[in-house]
Scaffold this motif. Sequence first.
Motif, PDB file in Angstrom:
ATOM      1  N   THR A   1      12.968  10.728   3.942  1.00 21.22           N
ATOM      2  CA  THR A   1      13.486  11.715   5.430  1.00 21.22           C
ATOM      3  C   THR A   1      12.497  12.448   6.558  1.00 21.22           C
ATOM      4  OG1 THR A   1      15.443  12.653   3.673  1.00 21.22           O
ATOM      5  CG2 THR A   1      14.821  14.122   5.670  1.00 21.22           C
ATOM      6  N   ILE A   2      11.210  12.116   5.723  1.00 23.43           N
ATOM      7  CA  ILE A   2      10.164  13.003   6.251  1.00 23.43           C
ATOM      8  C   ILE A   2       9.839  12.119   7.817  1.00 23.43           C
ATOM      9  CG2 ILE A   2       7.901  13.940   5.842  1.00 23.43           C
ATOM     10  CD1 ILE A   2       8.414  14.611   3.098  1.00 23.43           C
ATOM     11  N   GLU A   3       9.306  10.052   7.126  1.00 28.93           N
ATOM     12  CA  GLU A   3       8.853   9.768   8.279  1.00 28.93           C
ATOM     13  C   GLU A   3      10.406   9.780   8.952  1.00 28.93           C
ATOM     14  OE1 GLU A   3       6.692   6.983   5.383  1.00 28.93           O
ATOM     15  OE2 GLU A   3       8.840   6.108   5.697  1.00 28.93           O
ATOM     16  N   GLY A   4      11.279  10.034   8.910  1.00 34.08           N
ATOM     17  CA  GLY A   4      12.504   9.430   9.934  1.00 34.08           C
ATOM     18  C   GLY A   4      12.673  10.229  10.929  1.00 34.08           C
ATOM     19  N   ALA A   5      12.555  11.443  10.381  1.00 33.78           N
ATOM     20  CA  ALA A   5      11.883  13.248  11.588  1.00 33.78           C
ATOM     21  C   ALA A   5      11.016  13.264  11.888  1.00 33.78           C
ATOM     22  CB  ALA A   5      12.459  14.357  10.574  1.00 33.78           C
ATOM     23  N   LEU A   6       9.707  13.002  11.436  1.00 30.62           N
ATOM     24  CA  LEU A   6       8.851  12.711  11.792  1.00 30.62           C
ATOM     25  C   LEU A   6       7.565  11.868  12.472  1.00 30.62           C
ATOM     26  CD1 LEU A   6       6.953  15.417   9.237  1.00 30.62           C
ATOM     27  CD2 LEU A   6       7.927  16.397  11.210  1.00 30.62           C
ATOM     28  N   GLY A   7       8.605  10.723  12.127  1.00 28.15           N
ATOM     29  CA  GLY A   7       8.169   9.499  12.607  1.00 28.15           C
ATOM     30  C   GLY A   7       6.209   8.502  12.729  1.00 28.15           C
ATOM     31  N   CYS A   8       6.628   8.939  10.843  1.00 27.18           N
ATOM     32  CA  CYS A   8       4.932   8.184  11.092  1.00 27.18           C
ATOM     33  C   CYS A   8       4.979   8.503   9.347  1.00 27.18           C
ATOM     34  CB  CYS A   8       3.563   9.264  11.509  1.00 27.18           C
ATOM     35  SG  CYS A   8       3.885  11.399  10.777  1.00 27.18           S
ATOM     36  N   PRO A   9       3.837   7.559   9.295  1.00 26.61           N
ATOM     37  CA  PRO A   9       4.167   7.517   7.653  1.00 26.61           C
ATOM     38  C   PRO A   9       3.518   9.013   6.854  1.00 26.61           C
ATOM     39  CG  PRO A   9       2.321   5.688   8.617  1.00 26.61           C
ATOM     40  CD  PRO A   9       2.838   6.881   9.221  1.00 26.61           C
ATOM     41  N   VAL A  10       4.079   8.416   5.514  1.00 24.28           N
ATOM     42  CA  VAL A  10       3.829   9.684   4.731  1.00 24.28           C
ATOM     43  C   VAL A  10       3.015   9.436   3.531  1.00 24.28           C
ATOM     44  CG1 VAL A  10       4.550  11.919   2.977  1.00 24.28           C
ATOM     45  CG2 VAL A  10       6.022  11.197   5.690  1.00 24.28           C
ATOM     46  N   GLY A  11       2.371   9.860   3.122  1.00 21.72           N
ATOM     47  CA  GLY A  11       1.128   9.414   1.927  1.00 21.72           C
ATOM     48  C   GLY A  11       1.101  10.421   0.912  1.00 21.72           C
ATOM     49  N   ILE A  12       0.436  10.713  -0.204  1.00 21.25           N
ATOM     50  CA  ILE A  12       0.334  11.221  -1.501  1.00 21.25           C
ATOM     51  C   ILE A  12      -1.079  11.623  -1.475  1.00 21.25           C
ATOM     52  CG2 ILE A  12       1.310  11.564  -3.789  1.00 21.25           C
ATOM     53  CD1 ILE A  12       3.043   9.339  -3.494  1.00 21.25           C
ATOM     54  N   GLU A  13      -0.961  13.137  -2.036  1.00 20.41           N
ATOM     55  CA  GLU A  13      -2.143  13.493  -3.075  1.00 20.41           C
ATOM     56  C   GLU A  13      -2.028  13.159  -3.911  1.00 20.41           C
ATOM     57  OE1 GLU A  13      -5.283  16.201  -0.612  1.00 20.41           O
ATOM     58  OE2 GLU A  13      -4.104  17.258  -2.036  1.00 20.41           O
ATOM     59  N   TYR A  14      -2.936  13.158  -4.755  1.00 18.18           N
ATOM     60  CA  TYR A  14      -2.505  13.864  -5.652  1.00 18.18           C
ATOM     61  C   TYR A  14      -3.793  14.236  -6.667  1.00 18.18           C
ATOM     62  CZ  TYR A  14      -2.575  14.205 -11.412  1.00 18.18           C
ATOM     63  OH  TYR A  14      -2.577  14.705 -12.167  1.00 18.18           O
ATOM     64  N   GLY A  15      -3.425  15.568  -7.103  1.00 20.03           N
ATOM     65  CA  GLY A  15      -5.179  16.708  -7.412  1.00 20.03           C
ATOM     66  C   GLY A  15      -4.268  17.969  -8.377  1.00 20.03           C
ATOM     67  N   CYS A  16      -4.989  18.034  -9.002  1.00 21.40           N
ATOM     68  CA  CYS A  16      -4.911  19.976  -9.941  1.00 21.40           C
ATOM     69  C   CYS A  16      -6.381  20.809  -9.399  1.00 21.40           C
ATOM     70  CB  CYS A  16      -4.339  19.746 -11.243  1.00 21.40           C
ATOM     71  SG  CYS A  16      -6.144  19.013 -11.694  1.00 21.40           S
ATOM     72  N   ARG A  17      -4.968  22.088  -9.555  1.00 20.48           N
ATOM     73  CA  ARG A  17      -6.104  22.821  -8.901  1.00 20.48           C
ATOM     74  C   ARG A  17      -7.203  23.581  -9.575  1.00 20.48           C
ATOM     75  NH1 ARG A  17      -4.417  27.461  -5.160  1.00 20.48           N
ATOM     76  NH2 ARG A  17      -2.127  26.700  -5.737  1.00 20.48           N
ATOM     77  N   ASP A  18      -7.439  23.481 -10.905  1.00 19.17           N
ATOM     78  CA  ASP A  18      -8.891  23.521 -11.191  1.00 19.17           C
ATOM     79  C   ASP A  18      -9.383  21.952 -11.764  1.00 19.17           C
ATOM     80  OD1 ASP A  18      -6.375  23.164 -13.126  1.00 19.17           O
ATOM     81  OD2 ASP A  18      -6.709  24.661 -14.611  1.00 19.17           O
ATOM     82  N   GLY A  19      -8.241  20.753 -11.565  1.00 16.55           N
ATOM     83  CA  GLY A  19      -9.116  19.675 -12.018  1.00 16.55           C
ATOM     84  C   GLY A  19      -9.733  18.740 -11.174  1.00 16.55           C
ATOM     85  N   GLY A  20      -9.602  18.765  -9.422  1.00 13.47           N
ATOM     86  CA  GLY A  20      -9.857  18.469  -8.284  1.00 13.47           C
ATOM     87  C   GLY A  20      -8.824  17.516  -7.955  1.00 13.47           C
ATOM     88  N   LEU A  21      -9.828  17.248  -6.861  1.00 12.32           N
ATOM     89  CA  LEU A  21      -8.518  16.135  -6.361  1.00 12.32           C
ATOM     90  C   LEU A  21      -9.215  14.907  -7.174  1.00 12.32           C
ATOM     91  CD1 LEU A  21      -7.056  14.618  -3.605  1.00 12.32           C
ATOM     92  CD2 LEU A  21      -9.409  15.010  -2.248  1.00 12.32           C
ATOM     93  N   VAL A  22      -7.582  14.132  -6.973  1.00 13.09           N
ATOM     94  CA  VAL A  22      -7.458  12.586  -8.430  1.00 13.09           C
ATOM     95  C   VAL A  22      -7.944  11.629  -7.847  1.00 13.09           C
ATOM     96  CG1 VAL A  22      -6.733  11.726 -10.037  1.00 13.09           C
ATOM     97  CG2 VAL A  22      -7.156  14.652  -9.858  1.00 13.09           C
ATOM     98  N   ALA A  23      -6.462  11.315  -6.831  1.00 11.81           N
ATOM     99  CA  ALA A  23      -6.006  10.309  -6.271  1.00 11.81           C
ATOM    100  C   ALA A  23      -5.741  10.757  -4.573  1.00 11.81           C
ATOM    101  CB  ALA A  23      -5.288   9.609  -6.509  1.00 11.81           C
ATOM    102  N   LEU A  24      -6.024   9.398  -3.539  1.00 19.08           N
ATOM    103  CA  LEU A  24      -5.051   9.592  -2.202  1.00 19.08           C
ATOM    104  C   LEU A  24      -4.254   8.081  -1.888  1.00 19.08           C
ATOM    105  CD1 LEU A  24      -7.962  11.305  -0.020  1.00 19.08           C
ATOM    106  CD2 LEU A  24      -5.352  12.246  -0.319  1.00 19.08           C
ATOM    107  N   GLU A  25      -3.621   8.283  -1.341  1.00 19.70           N
ATOM    108  CA  GLU A  25      -2.361   6.821  -1.022  1.00 19.70           C
ATOM    109  C   GLU A  25      -2.417   5.870   0.268  1.00 19.70           C
ATOM    110  OE1 GLU A  25       2.345   5.248  -0.966  1.00 19.70           O
ATOM    111  OE2 GLU A  25       1.783   7.262  -1.177  1.00 19.70           O
ATOM    112  N   CYS A  26      -3.521   4.969   0.087  1.00 20.06           N
ATOM    113  CA  CYS A  26      -3.466   4.022   1.253  1.00 20.06           C
ATOM    114  C   CYS A  26      -2.212   3.598   1.625  1.00 20.06           C
ATOM    115  CB  CYS A  26      -4.781   2.976   0.853  1.00 20.06           C
ATOM    116  SG  CYS A  26      -3.071   1.362  -0.439  1.00 20.06           S
ATOM    117  N   PRO A  27      -2.229   3.163   3.412  1.00 25.54           N
ATOM    118  CA  PRO A  27      -1.261   2.701   4.001  1.00 25.54           C
ATOM    119  C   PRO A  27      -1.130   1.277   3.469  1.00 25.54           C
ATOM    120  CG  PRO A  27      -2.892   2.928   5.723  1.00 25.54           C
ATOM    121  CD  PRO A  27      -3.680   3.024   3.979  1.00 25.54           C
ATOM    122  N   GLU A  28      -1.464   0.525   2.294  1.00 23.06           N
ATOM    123  CA  GLU A  28      -0.437   0.004   1.728  1.00 23.06           C
ATOM    124  C   GLU A  28       0.797   0.106   0.102  1.00 23.06           C
ATOM    125  OE1 GLU A  28      -0.469  -3.127   2.803  1.00 23.06           O
ATOM    126  OE2 GLU A  28      -1.350  -3.151   4.390  1.00 23.06           O
ATOM    127  N   GLY A  29       0.191   1.529   0.494  1.00 22.79           N
ATOM    128  CA  GLY A  29       0.987   2.387  -0.969  1.00 22.79           C
ATOM    129  C   GLY A  29       0.609   1.686  -1.855  1.00 22.79           C
TER     130      GLY A  29
END
Length: 274
Positions: free
Chosen positions: A63-91
């Motif tokens: 739905t997001i990609e269809g409405a905004l017309g661009c890829p959607v990536g995931i950022e995974y982290g937690c407020r106290d643990g920190g930034l953990v992982a990011l999704e690349c264009p290949e998934g």
Amino acid sequence: MGETALERHAAAILHRRPAKIYGYASALYLLAGYLDGKEAPRPPGLRAVFATAEPLFEFQRKTIEGALGCPVGIEYGCRDGGLVALECPEGGLHILAEGMYVEILDPDAQGRGEIVLTNLDSQAFPIIRYRTGDIGSLDPSPCPCGRGLPKLRGVEGRRTDFLVTPGGRVLHALSAIYILREIPAIREFRIVQEAIDHLVIHLVLRQPIGPTEEASMRAQFTALFGPDMRVDIVRADSLPRSASGKFRYVESRVAQPILERLMGAASSQGASSI
């Protein structure tokens, strides 16, 4: 994220023409649905959207990609643990291994267990084998993007995002979400498992639903959970977010001890047993 706020966000995006949008997965999904409903033009120049704070389900991504017309990536982290992982264009969900060490506590046969973090860059306070409460697994396969960083196969949500049938089967949140997400009359919903044999379905409706539609919903939940599950349907004008603004589609008040037993996890008190 009511209609007034959505209208304001949509106008700001079209006016400012950002290259990147970053937000909570559920908020981005609401915004995309609003833009679709208004048949709004896609924002010019937008190159990527990053969803964070909550699991991003595939129906939300589409739905997001269809409405905004661009890829959607995931950022995974937690407020106290920190930034953990990011999704690349290949998934690939790449762990930022230069500063974050990720372990899976007591993995099951599929490699799924609780995600445990050691933050190598934290200068304010030691973050060592921090138990996140999130369930996930590592992915040892190489990524087509060519990056050598390790990967998470996915983050399936918190222990309380899983549901349990009266017969003891553990279900992913999506199995229940699929029943409600395709019903046009439903604007928002939350599924709360109050007991092993009791589900409460909270609904915010776009238009009224009658006894036939309600009976159909109950029948689908009964087919999924079994005849011993009592299903209550509650209508509401709005559904509250948490104090941090996150929205949870599914919450189980009984899943955590059952998952801990199934996964062989030790006590949920701290990480001293790791």
